[in-house]
Design an enzyme around this catalytic site. Structure first.
Site, mmCIF file in Angstrom:
data_model
loop_
_atom_site.group_PDB
_atom_site.id
_atom_site.type_symbol
_atom_site.label_atom_id
_atom_site.label_comp_id
_atom_site.label_asym_id
_atom_site.label_seq_id
_atom_site.Cartn_x
_atom_site.Cartn_y
_atom_site.Cartn_z
ATOM 1 N N HIS A 6 0.798 -1.218 0.000
ATOM 2 C CA HIS A 6 0.000 0.000 0.000
ATOM 3 C C HIS A 6 0.834 1.273 0.000
ATOM 4 C CE1 HIS A 6 1.050 -0.092 4.227
ATOM 5 N NE2 HIS A 6 0.641 1.145 4.336
HETATM 6 C C1 UD1 Z 1 -2.048 5.351 6.222
HETATM 7 C C2 UD1 Z 1 -0.739 5.773 6.889
HETATM 8 C C3 UD1 Z 1 0.295 4.661 6.724
HETATM 9 C C4 UD1 Z 1 -0.234 3.325 7.188
HETATM 10 C C5 UD1 Z 1 -1.553 3.039 6.474
HETATM 11 C C6 UD1 Z 1 -2.175 1.742 6.884
HETATM 12 C C7 UD1 Z 1 -0.253 8.181 6.818
HETATM 13 C C8 UD1 Z 1 0.616 9.219 6.193
HETATM 14 N N1 UD1 Z 1 -0.174 6.954 6.267
HETATM 15 O O1 UD1 Z 1 -1.800 5.227 4.833
HETATM 16 O O2 UD1 Z 1 1.428 4.977 7.497
HETATM 17 O O3 UD1 Z 1 0.706 2.318 6.913
HETATM 18 O O4 UD1 Z 1 -2.462 4.108 6.761
HETATM 19 O O5 UD1 Z 1 -3.310 1.465 6.112
HETATM 20 O O6 UD1 Z 1 -0.939 8.469 7.772
HETATM 21 N N2 UD1 Z 1 -9.132 4.944 1.986
HETATM 22 C C9 UD1 Z 1 -10.347 4.324 1.919
HETATM 23 N N3 UD1 Z 1 -10.941 3.946 3.081
HETATM 24 C C10 UD1 Z 1 -10.404 4.158 4.296
HETATM 25 C C11 UD1 Z 1 -9.157 4.804 4.358
HETATM 26 C C12 UD1 Z 1 -8.533 5.176 3.209
HETATM 27 O O7 UD1 Z 1 -10.876 4.109 0.832
HETATM 28 O O8 UD1 Z 1 -11.017 3.787 5.319
HETATM 29 C C13 UD1 Z 1 -8.433 5.310 0.734
HETATM 30 C C14 UD1 Z 1 -8.705 6.728 0.291
HETATM 31 O O9 UD1 Z 1 -8.752 6.743 -1.088
HETATM 32 C C15 UD1 Z 1 -7.479 7.480 0.765
HETATM 33 C C16 UD1 Z 1 -6.393 6.431 0.615
HETATM 34 O O10 UD1 Z 1 -7.035 5.194 0.923
HETATM 35 O O11 UD1 Z 1 -7.247 8.625 0.021
HETATM 36 C C17 UD1 Z 1 -5.222 6.634 1.519
HETATM 37 O O12 UD1 Z 1 -5.646 6.751 2.894
HETATM 38 P P1 UD1 Z 1 -4.717 7.554 3.926
HETATM 39 O O13 UD1 Z 1 -5.283 7.455 5.281
HETATM 40 O O14 UD1 Z 1 -4.436 8.920 3.397
HETATM 41 O O15 UD1 Z 1 -3.345 6.793 3.861
HETATM 42 P P2 UD1 Z 1 -2.994 5.237 3.807
HETATM 43 O O16 UD1 Z 1 -2.413 4.938 2.492
HETATM 44 O O17 UD1 Z 1 -4.140 4.397 4.278
#
Ligand code: UD1
Length: 363
Positions: free
Chosen positions: A206
């Site tokens: 991811h």
């Molecule tokens: C975040 C953390 C990362 C961790 C990861 C675990 C930061 C900078 N990164 O990354 O360290 O390893 O979580 O998963 O805080 N999304 C959904 N549903 C959700 C959450 C996210 O669809 O419930 C999608 C959205 O499109 C979002 C993308 O995932 O834009 C990224 O989510 P985000 O929380 O920004 O970062 P992660 O890649 O999940």
């Protein structure tokens, strides 16, 4: 009695906060509150973990959701400042290295509230990684730093953090693993997916550095193509990775691999059962490097660096990078072989209890 606001926001935070909320109960001197920032919000990324790990309902969910780093961090800060104004806690406790960690940490210290950081001192020395920036910043403003492994102690010493702020307590993520191993045995995930113990591999990816670039992601898929010919791969896919497969035009390639099975993100217990019985796990996660070390399962980390070197020195982890040839060579060496590793010091299921005891002794 110190009042402590505990912060969780993203999936890897939930496993870390669960044993702490439990441990506070044994210390009548602690008055804990739990705040969810809402950084992760899908059922499979959040609710399921609360249910399975017995985490109490958050006292408040800030409902922030996704956004660019600046937007997400700023919105968490604005909302959390109000909470601190109303609740006036003695301490704010943050875990891990996600945007919720640094956002709430900054709010706390600027309001004169003391800050505790669980999982302090880890360093990948790669400032291109958003989590590394979050780790360095959070540690530099924390009043109490709880460390999981010896490298964390060395890093904080080198950075000039006074010894009296730093406590080597072990690993709260492993507290959760050990507390749930037996429960995970009851998961039907292997039969549901038609898998035999050690007869399959697990992959998770991811990190933006791996899944945002078509050449890099394509190269990793080349390696997975080889691996799935040996044994099938189960790939519980993060929503960001799902979206990128479409965007980068790689979905057809993945769909064309008969031995690669993409599934929804799994709940904690199913994922624990799945990894515990895997032949090899290929991942870019931080926490999974630690979990496979305790489970005695080979882990190939598809990154150029790790902030968790104890999993390599003592555990079952190997840093293989992202070159498909290196991934394939490392996989071929390990497949079918029993994994061997040691349990790192203080990864004994009692880290949260140690932290609660130290917090209870604060004013
Ligand atoms: C975040 C953390 C990362 C961790 C990861 C675990 C930061 C900078 N990164 O990354 O360290 O390893 O979580 O998963 O805080 N999304 C959904 N549903 C959700 C959450 C996210 O669809 O419930 C999608 C959205 O499109 C979002 C993308 O995932 O834009 C990224 O989510 P985000 O929380 O920004 O970062 P992660 O890649 O999940």
């Amino acid at each position: 009695m110190p009042s402590i606001i505990n912060i969780c926001g993203a999936r890897p935070n939930f496993m870390k906060i669960a044993p702490l909320m439990r441990a506070y109960g044994a210390h009548s001197g602690i008055d804990p509150l739990l705040i969810h920032t809402g950084q992760h919000y899908d059922k499979n990324m959040s609710d399921l973990f609360f249910k399975q790990l017995g985490i109490p309902e958050p006292d408040l969910n800030l409902g922030i959701g996704s956004g660019s780093h600046a937007v997400q961090t700023a919105q968490i800060m604005t909302a959390f400042e109000q909470v601190c104004l109303e609740r006036k806690p003695d301490w704010v406790l943050v875990v891990g290295d996600v945007n919720s960690t640094i956002a709430c940490g900054m709010v706390a210290v600027k309001m004169g509230i003391r800050l505790a950081h669980v999982e302090a001192g880890l360093r990948s020395f790669d400032r291109g990684m958003p989590e590394e920036v979050n780790r360095v910043l959070t540690d530099s403003i924390s009043d109490l730093l709880f460390v999981t492994e010896p490298s964390g102690l060395e890093n904080l010493k080198r950075e000039g953090v006074p010894d009296e702020k730093v406590h080597f307590v072990g690993n709260v993520m492993i507290d959760t693993l050990l507390a749930n191993r037996e429960k995970a045995e009851a998961s039907t995930v292997l039969t549901d997916l038609g898998l035999e113990p050690r007869g399959y591999n697990v992959a998770t990816l991811h990190r933006p550095s791996n899944v945002d670039n078509p050449e890099i992601f394509g190269g990793i898929i080349d390696a997975l193509e080889h691996v799935q010919r040996d044994r099938p791969i189960v790939f519980p896919m993060h929503p960001r990775t799902v979206a990128n497969l479409e965007k980068l035009g790689l979905k057809q390639r993945i769909d064309g691999l008969a031995g690669l099975r993409v599934v929804e993100p799994l709940g904690y217990l199913d994922f624990l059962k799945l990894t515990a019985n895997a032949n090899v796990v290929l991942t870019d996660s931080g926490g999974i490097q630690e979990e496979t070390t305790i489970l005695g399962v080979w882990c190939l980390t598809l990154r150029e660096n790790t902030e968790r070197p104890v999993t390599i020195d003592q555990g079952t982890n190997t840093l293989v990078g992202i070159d498909p040839r290196a991934i394939i060579a490392a996989y071929d060496q390990r497949t079918g072989q029993p994994a061997s590793g040691r349990t790192p010091d203080k990864w004994d299921g009692k880290a949260a209890e140690r932290i609660a005891r130290i917090l209870a002794a604060q004013s």
